[in-house]
Design an enzyme around this catalytic site. Sequence first.
Site, PDB file in Angstrom:
ATOM      1  N   LYS A   1       0.192   3.956  76.765  1.00 55.10           N
ATOM      2  CA  LYS A   1       0.666   4.526  75.500  1.00 55.10           C
ATOM      3  C   LYS A   1       2.180   4.673  75.580  1.00 55.10           C
ATOM      4  CE  LYS A   1      -0.407   8.518  72.496  1.00 55.10           C
ATOM      5  NZ  LYS A   1      -1.241   9.732  72.390  1.00 55.10           N
TER       6      LYS A   1
ATOM      7  N   SER B   1      -4.108   9.745  68.303  1.00 52.90           N
ATOM      8  CA  SER B   1      -2.867   9.014  68.234  1.00 52.90           C
ATOM      9  C   SER B   1      -2.774   7.846  69.225  1.00 52.90           C
ATOM     10  CB  SER B   1      -1.705   9.977  68.484  1.00 52.90           C
ATOM     11  OG  SER B   1      -1.790  10.517  69.789  1.00 52.90           O
TER      12      SER B   1
ATOM     13  N   SER C   1      -6.648  12.843  70.888  1.00 50.61           N
ATOM     14  CA  SER C   1      -6.023  11.521  70.785  1.00 50.61           C
ATOM     15  C   SER C   1      -6.484  10.464  71.775  1.00 50.61           C
ATOM     16  CB  SER C   1      -4.513  11.661  70.893  1.00 50.61           C
ATOM     17  OG  SER C   1      -4.008  12.081  69.669  1.00 50.61           O
TER      18      SER C   1
END
Length: 497
Positions: free
Chosen positions: A89, A164, A188
């Site tokens: 990420k 996310s 997330s």
Amino acid sequence: MAADTKETITVQLHELTAWELTQKLQQREISAVEAVEACFDRIAAVEDRVKAYLCLTRDQALQQAREVDARRASGEALPATAGVPIAYKDLLCTDGVPTTCASRILANFVPPYDATVVERCSQAGLPMVGKANMDEFAMGSSTENSAFQITANPWDLERVPGGSSGGSAAAVAAGEAFWALGTDTGGSIRQPASLCNLVGMKPTYGRVSRYGVVAYASSLDQVGPLTRDVRDCALLLGLIAGRDQRDSTSAAVPVPDYTEVLGRDVTGLRAGIVRELLYGEGIESDVREAVEAAIKTLDSLGMACEEVSLPHSEYSLPCYYIIAPAECSSNLARYDGVRYGHRTERETTSVYDMFAKTREEGFGDEVKLRIIKGTYVLSAGYYDAYYRKALQVRTLIKRDFEQAFERFDLLICPTSPSVAFRIGEKADDPLAMKLADICTLPINLAGIPAMSVPCGFSGGLPIGMQLMGKPFDEPTLLQVAYAYEQSCDWHRRRPAL
Ligand code: GLN
């Protein structure tokens, strides 16, 4: 006929789980360089539709893979997982590789060091494929809040992958990486895992170092794996878990071999089915039915499943949306055009004017909204009414879990109240978007571990079941998840891209 069927299910290299790939690497059936090339071939074939990555690091991945191959060829004993490509990420700091948090304010930021989790993975020989898209500063549930691009769900390109950590999830689901790391502040990792048919775990707060992880809400943030099955999750967690001198909130709790519990009998384990989060408002009926069916399976495996109530869970949403913005308003104060990233090029009249213009240009709307809300709930006169009260409610939520864990070994509910929604469907409705997290938020507030496991489909879209555990009891979650996984084949399905 049977031969035909066999033909069509021939698994391609990019579809293997990380541990299956590990075996092929160890037996020298394929090389680490070939594994990296398989990822990049797949990226060439699908990435223009999926848009999972903000940055690809092909040269670096090949370099890391060549080193693994050379060391393996020389007979050196390497970690079992050496050579399995991974995606990160884009809020995990990577030495010399842009780390943007999907924000304009960090568009040009190149960290001079690796996050501890990245360092541990590269020491274990995992080549880095690239940096995955996300909601800006991890604020969102659909990855639509990225300043740069919208990632599609590989199961239906018109739908969101969740967020996310949506880029990380989409990359793994689409075969563009064998596994990935995400972060989870309110869901997330688990929610995108659920929406993309992956296993995703938020470890206990303190289980994994946050050093080099760009902070959103520091008392809630935790790094964790997004993988194709439970064994991969256990392997990757084992690589990143453990005390880190550079993060004082990382726990000095010994790290077990998480794969040891896989295959262990689950007979007699007690699971509490969370009434509010399975039968409560907003849970789609297909999701509820899939989770109920999964619970029946666990029952048939000898577990004792019984309903339990977490009476304060209904306050998780308001509580989280006070605490997380409060912490974010403080954490994001550092982006001022002086120390990191973007600085306005407009004319400025004072240093404050420079801060204001920089931040106005650099942050997206959702981030601004949260900074304003967070500043408000922390300001004199409102602190007691909002922030302090939210902290008190957080304690009540935590206590609900403690009480439930006196009777149960783990708790169960859906991960997401719905399957993947359409891109744009909730973008203008902040409340609807936030309701996507009702099942995952309480876990971060309580600091306990939880994971999402594929448990069915509705209209071709994946559904996830959430398992929640006692602090540092990731092994029980993995044990139960694995037992469940062995009795079904949801996790083996791959999207037709
Ligand atoms: N969707 C939640 C939020 O917007 C959780 C995000 C996360 O876990 N990073 O804050």
